[in-house]
Design an enzyme around this catalytic site. Structure first.
Site, PDB file in Angstrom:
ATOM      1  CB  CYS A 139      -0.866  -0.137   1.197  1.00  0.00           C
ATOM      2  SG  CYS A 139      -2.299  -1.188   1.218  1.00  0.00           S
ATOM      3  CD  GLU A 185       3.242  -1.698   2.994  1.00  0.00           C
ATOM      4  OE1 GLU A 185       2.609  -0.964   2.103  1.00  0.00           O
ATOM      5  OE2 GLU A 185       2.463  -2.827   3.320  1.00  0.00           O
TER       6      GLU A 185
END
Length: 826
Positions: A464, A466
């Site tokens: 998402c 990271e």
């Protein structure tokens, strides 16, 4: 061989800022008829469960029962690649699936099987409320159960559960759900990006040569000689199997070409056969071959293991040399390059992954998670890295409008205006892509993890939000979710559950005993320390279980440090070896603290005992207080009010402090993230009422966003105030990323004025050092209409969190949460 292709119908010259104006109908998103047909074929396919991988991996494990673990894994991988059925779909230009037909999920028994057996026997996958999968017939249903029986007691999940202590399970998903560590119970090595550039430079033959050299250099005086010998041997077995697998595709494509009567398709199949012959061992010679090698490399990772979020790195950077060479040699046009990109984008959606019913009830999605593709940003010297491929790949996303890839655009102070305009136009199109990342705080965060400036500038996004260094970092991102409002429950109630009264953690005081607000804050710190201790020690157990039972020699081959050290990725072979859990519900906690501070200690309008009783009663009988807490008379995060924003900052820094710097079994450090993705909905279902005015079962706050309860949204001062609140924290402390969702209705960004307002807003957002932002351009009215007539909105994408999904496939609680998010206006 050069293939002749018709020019895309209706496209405008590529020097225009955007070439999307031709489209009118949903079925014609792409200017390429082939792409539209492939897209529709994907949408029309059912979600099946495929038994072949389960059958082949079980066969290999039984045959090599007594082999060392790494060699057993290697022989299983080899058995799959040499025997799995191959698929070539009509009009496809890129070959390779994940040992299953398109849109069918393989089974990975190495990780967990109990839930598979249980659901087949008692709650069939096809009867779920959402994320249904279908088993083709009763014979396969029976075979799956029988094969899974072999794995009972032998899986990663079994090993983990045998080692967890009662104090750890009290807080985990099997207990009070203060933290959830179950992703790596059933998923393999994931949330990573390999070094695609290295593969493109040396090919599979080069990787095999490197592994062979490592094997030959081993000394028997090395106390780890046996482990390293097995590692290199397993890697060579798997890389040789990959070559044979690609050669099988070359043969199938050639055989298909010989039977094909359509001259155009015959030529395409012949070219694909030649592409596969070249890249089976050698390096790609063309852009098409580079894309083909990329697809094989990625899908083979997903055959070896079922890790979430196998991401694509900085694809516009590592793929650019082949694009530039073909353009220089006049062997490709931009039109055909874009068609290849769009075909690849559609194909990225083919892999699917079966998950347990508990997971899909709160975290929808049948894919492999966040397969992110990073564009733009600066290069290792700090210069803007935008190129023609950046623009084409962004445009391809707008033409395909599917869940994958998760397109990320890196922004910085010198991002070209042309890229910003194209990005804004994509956002305005309303399909949930791309998400934006700010280079300055992101690079700062990477350096906090010990990376050099040059390395940090080369970051990519996995999952998402990271942040990762491709081919150098195995960050174990998304390792756990922390329900911070559940920790706050321990703060207000003496370490006890509000619903059962059970003593779960230390008694650090409660609302009816605190004498000052400083005591409340001290209790927060103590509860966070206790529960992060329990969670992080659990994660270390899980990490060790993967090292013992499921090494990944194939994916390790793409990490130079693994190749040099002779250590598998799961053993700490990467240069950077983190574990990264993320906190959810920060604003719920911040607004709870602000309410306590204001109403109990500053204004003394209510006692702590009264506040505690209100949440114990789920606000029933306390309607006046409930209305007050959800009104503008109480200070809330998200309104550029230091009173509440400072408490959000306190929560943010408290969590990051208790996570950062802890050591991992692989020799790295823990890395905190602050985001929930969509887990805030499921967490809310397991969380009692909270002091911020949230009732039991309502979602906790999402990601870095403000509170939205059934009593009202707590951010009421518009987008600028919200951004000001958001940027009072140092985002770089969250070295695993932060996530911010914003929603505007279509009319707010319409026309030239709307476009320029959105562009200015993004510029301001980047200047204020926020790390990430993503937009839903979708009105509440449109989403409610889709709820009423889902058949009319089957392919309507919405931005959920770090990912986009088809709105009508989401569970009702998540749909409601999306609708309740504040609809912003400029």
């Amino acid at each position: 061989m050069k293939v002749n292709h018709t020019t895309a119908c209706g496209t405008q010259p590529f020097d225009k800022t955007y070439s999307l104006g031709y489209q009118v109908h949903h079925e014609d998103w792409s200017p390429y008829p082939r792409v539209n047909r492939l897209r529709q074929a994907f949408l029309d396919r059912p979600y099946d469960i495929d038994v072949e991988r389960l059958r082949l991996v079980t066969e290999a494990y039984q045959k090599h029962e007594d082999a060392p673990r790494k060699l057993k894994c290697a022989r299983a991988f080899e058995n799959i690649l040499l025997n799995t059925k191959l698929y070539i779909y009509d009009e496809d230009l890129i070959l390779g699936e994940i040992a299953a037909p398109a849109k069918a999920s393989p089974i990975y028994p190495e990780f967990s099987v109990n839930w598979i057996i249980n659901e087949i026997l008692h709650s069939p996958f096809e009867e779920r409320a959402n994320d249904q999968f279908y088993i083709r017939n009763d014979e396969e249903r029976k075979e799956i159960v029988e094969l899974c029986r072999y794995w009972e007691g032998k899986t990663v999940d079994d090993l983990i559960n045998s080692r967890l202590e009662i104090d750890q399970t009290k807080g985990s998903e099997v207990g009070e759900k203060i933290f959830q560590t179950n992703l790596y119970h059933y998923a393999g090595a994931g949330h990573l990006a390999i070094d695609y550039a290295r593969l493109m430079a040396v090919g599979y033959n080069g990787l095999i040569d490197n592994a062979q050299a490592g094997l030959e250099k081993l000394s028997k005086r090395d106390p780890e000689y046996g482990d390293k010998r097995d590692f290199y041997t397993a890697m060579i077995i798997e890389l040789e199997a990959a070559k044979k697998y690609i050669a099988r595709y070359a043969k199938l494509a050639q055989e298909s070409a010989e039977k094909e009567e359509n001259p155009q398709r015959k030529q395409e199949l012949e070219t694909m056969a030649l592409n596969c012959q070249q890249i089976a061992g050698g390096v790609p010679q063309t852009f098409w071959q580079a894309l083909q090698l990329f697809n094989f490399a990625t899908t083979l990772i997903q055959i070896e293991s079922n890790g979430h979020s196998i991401s694509y790195g900085r694809m516009d950077q590592w793929l650019y040399p082949w694009f530039a060479a073909d353009m220089k040699n006049n062997t490709i046009t931009k039109e055909f390059a874009l068609e290849l990109i769009e075909v690849q984008y559609v194909k990225m959606n083919n892999p699917t992954k079966l998950k347990d019913k508990g997971t899909v009830a709160v975290r929808n999605g049948r894919g492999f998670g966040g397969e992110s593709l990073t564009l733009g940003g600066v290069d290792r010297e700090g210069n803007d890295a935008t190129n023609d491929l950046t623009m084409l790949m962004l445009e391809g996303s707008a033409h395909t409008r599917m869940m994958n890839p998760w397109v990320c655009v890196r922004m910085h102070e010198n991002t070209p205006y042309e890229l910003k305009i194209k990005t804004v136009e994509c956002i305005r199109a309303g399909y949930g892509h791309p998400k934006l990342f700010n280079d300055a705080p992101s690079i700062k965060g990477m350096m906090r993890k010990g990376m050099t400036l040059e390395e940090a500038r080369d970051y990519c996004v996995v999952g998402c939000v990271e942040l990762d260094l491709a081919g150098k970092e195995y960050g174990w991102h998304d390792a756990a979710y922390v329900n911070t409002p559940k920790m706050m429950e321990m703060v207000v109630n003496g370490g006890r559950s509000l619903s059962t009264g059970e003593q779960l953690g230390p008694d650090t005081g409660s609302l009816d005993t605190y004498k000052s607000f400083d005591e409340v804050l001290a209790s927060v710190d103590q509860q966070f320390e206790y529960w992060t201790d329990q969670m992080c020690s659990s994660l270390n157990i899980i990490d060790n279980a993967h090292r013992e039972l499921k090494p990944v020699p194939y994916v390790s081959a793409f990490y130079e440090d693994c190749m040099i050290s002779g250590k598998d990725l799961t053993e700490g072979g990467a240069k950077y070896n983190g574990i990264a859990p993320q906190a959810a519900g920060m604003a719920t906690c911040a607004d709870s603290l602000a309410t306590i501070k204001q109403l109990v200690f500053d204004e003394k309008r209510y006692s702590g005992a009264e506040m505690l009783q209100a949440v114990k009663d789920n606000w029933v009988g306390h309607e006046k207080l409930y209305a007050l807490v959800n009104s503008s008379k109480v200070r809330h995060y998200g309104n550029d009010d230091d009173y509440a924003d400072d408490l959000f900052k306190f929560m943010f820094e408290c969590y990051c402090r208790h996570i950062s710097g802890r050591k991992t079994p692989r020799g790295g450090e823990f890395s905190p993230g602050v985001y929930s993705v969509n887990a805030n909905v499921g967490m809310g279902l397991n969380t009692n009422a909270s002091i911020d005015g949230r009732k039991k079962f309502e979602p906790i706050s999402d990601n870095m966003g403000p509170v939205h309860t059934d009593g009202g949204s707590h951010d009421i001062c518009g987008p600028t105030a919200l951004v000001n609140s958001l940027t009072k924290v140092d985002h770089s402390l969250a070295t695993n990323g932060t996530l911010m969702n914003l929603r505007f209705p279509q009319e707010a960004v319409a026309g030239v004025e709307g476009r320029d307002n959105l562009l200015s807003f993004i510029d301001e957002y980047i200047a204020k050092q926020a790390m990430h932002v993503q937009f839903n351009i979708m009105s509440s009215a449109t989403m409610r209409a889709a709820q009423k007539k889902p058949e009319d909105y089957k392919d309507m994408l919405v931005r959920v969190a770090g990912y986009s999904a088809y709105f009508v496939e989401l569970g009702k609680p998540l749909q409601k949460d999306l609708i309740q998010r504040t609809e912003l206006h400029f």
